[in-house]
Scaffold this motif. Structure first.
Motif, mmCIF file in Angstrom:
data_model
loop_
_atom_site.group_PDB
_atom_site.id
_atom_site.type_symbol
_atom_site.label_atom_id
_atom_site.label_comp_id
_atom_site.label_asym_id
_atom_site.label_seq_id
_atom_site.Cartn_x
_atom_site.Cartn_y
_atom_site.Cartn_z
ATOM 1 N N GLU A 215 29.760 74.176 76.596
ATOM 2 C CA GLU A 215 31.038 74.444 75.940
ATOM 3 C C GLU A 215 30.868 74.272 74.429
ATOM 4 O O GLU A 215 30.099 73.432 73.973
ATOM 5 C CB GLU A 215 32.113 73.485 76.459
ATOM 6 C CG GLU A 215 33.518 73.819 76.021
ATOM 7 C CD GLU A 215 34.578 72.968 76.703
ATOM 8 O OE1 GLU A 215 35.770 73.130 76.378
ATOM 9 O OE2 GLU A 215 34.213 72.148 77.573
ATOM 10 N N ARG A 216 31.615 75.085 73.666
ATOM 11 C CA ARG A 216 31.572 74.999 72.215
ATOM 12 C C ARG A 216 32.928 74.560 71.681
ATOM 13 O O ARG A 216 33.971 75.010 72.154
ATOM 14 C CB ARG A 216 31.178 76.345 71.603
ATOM 15 C CG ARG A 216 29.749 76.780 71.939
ATOM 16 C CD ARG A 216 29.411 78.121 71.289
ATOM 17 N NE ARG A 216 28.030 78.511 71.555
ATOM 18 C CZ ARG A 216 27.648 79.205 72.618
ATOM 19 N NH1 ARG A 216 28.552 79.581 73.520
ATOM 20 N NH2 ARG A 216 26.375 79.519 72.786
ATOM 21 N N THR A 221 28.874 71.110 69.996
ATOM 22 C CA THR A 221 28.490 71.855 71.195
ATOM 23 C C THR A 221 28.145 70.870 72.302
ATOM 24 O O THR A 221 27.401 69.908 72.075
ATOM 25 C CB THR A 221 27.275 72.766 70.930
ATOM 26 O OG1 THR A 221 27.542 73.614 69.818
ATOM 27 C CG2 THR A 221 26.969 73.633 72.153
ATOM 28 N N ALA A 299 38.968 69.274 72.554
ATOM 29 C CA ALA A 299 39.529 70.470 73.161
ATOM 30 C C ALA A 299 40.978 70.720 72.762
ATOM 31 O O ALA A 299 41.516 71.815 72.963
ATOM 32 C CB ALA A 299 39.409 70.389 74.674
#
Length: 304
Positions: A215-216, A221, A299
């Motif tokens: 996931e970035r 990362t 996130a």
């Protein structure tokens, strides 16, 4: 005598103690040098000294010494034992715990906890590292396999040497890695400028790390890594080398980073062949809470 390790030199070069320590990664070079002094290492049927220069097709046999009584103190420290039977155990080491006693950490290590929680441990690595087949750094969390007798220790150590074990890590690194997968092949040894650190150096030990992007985030990362070799600080050194140091790493990362208890690096998956049954075993450990919360925060959308 107990068990033995043996093999044949192929492309390796240099002193026998150096070559064996690179091949048998669960044993220290000083331990191998001691075995050489005691005449426990036989090369082509002859005892040799530590400075012997190996040649192609040299065949070595190491007669492992009998187990020694343990003298390190057992401590009632909470320990997450994921699995155990009469031969092996798998533990989930918390971040902040040193694996075995040393000059700076004489007690309250994983070994002290193992002595309290497990009924027996292998003695191949002596009284300071009973049962320890491989290590992870103090501020790295995750799974470790532990040998409860010398026969199991020999088997697990051989699997590490043959690169047949599975060791997968999850890490959060600085920057956005543009490609989805990659392999880092770069020799690792002691830094030429700071003897307390490891670095990519021309005369270092062969080291290979594979990674996949999971996931970035904006400036970070999340990646999965798989080790082919097990050099000191390998993942931390390799990720710094390619320009994506691990977040929170106080040694190899930038000073300004995410708040936590050290590097965001977790040994989450461990697989090996059981020394007695021959069954393939795989274990998984969830990310520590501080790691999970950090990912949740990264996130979240940014409020303007």
């Amino acid at each position: 005598m107990a068990d033995k390790l043996e093999g044949t030199i192929t492309n390796e070069q240099g002193r026998i103690d150096k070559v064996l320590s690179e091949r048998l990664t669960s044993y220290s070079r000083s331990q191998i040098q001691q075995w050489l002094k005691e005449g426990l290492v036989v090369l082509n049927g002859q005892k040799v000294k530590a400075n012997y220069q190996v040649k192609p097709d040299d065949h070595f046999i190491i007669h492992l010494p009998e187990e020694k009584p343990l003298e390190v103190e057992a401590c009632d420290i909470p320990l997450d034992v994921v699995y155990q039977d009469q031969d092996v155990a798998v533990v989930n080491k918390p971040q902040g715990m040193v694996v075995h006693p040393s000059h700076g950490h004489p007690t309250h290590t994983l070994v002290n906890a193992l002595l309290f929680h497990l009924d027996q441990l292998s003695g191949i690595n002596g009284v300071i590292r009973p049962g320890i087949v491989h290590r992870i750094d103090k501020d790295t969390s995750g799974l470790l396999m532990v040998a409860k007798n010398d026969r199991s220790h020999t088997s697990l150590a051989q699997q590490l040497q043959d690169k047949t074990t599975l060791r997968e890590y999850t890490a959060l690194v600085h920057g956005n890695i543009p490609h989805q997968k990659g392999t880092i092949t770069a020799p690792i040894g002691r830094s030429k400028t700071n003897r307390q650190m490891q670095d990519v150096v021309d005369d270092g030990k062969f080291a290979v790390t594979h990674f996949t992007v999971l996931e970035r985030f904006a400036d970070f990362t999340l990646i999965k890594l798989q080790l082919e070799t097990g050099r000191t600080h390998q993942i931390r050194v390799h990720m710094k080398y390619i320009g994506y140091p691990i977040a929170g790493d106080p040694v190899y990362g930038p000073k300004r980073t995410l708040k936590g208890n050290g590097q965001f690096l977790h040994a989450g998956v461990l697989g090996f062949t059981h020394p007695t049954s021959g069954q393939w075993l795989t274990f998984e450990a969830p990310l520590p809470e501080v790691f999970k919360k950090t990912l949740d925060n990264l996130a979240k959308p940014i409020d303007f």
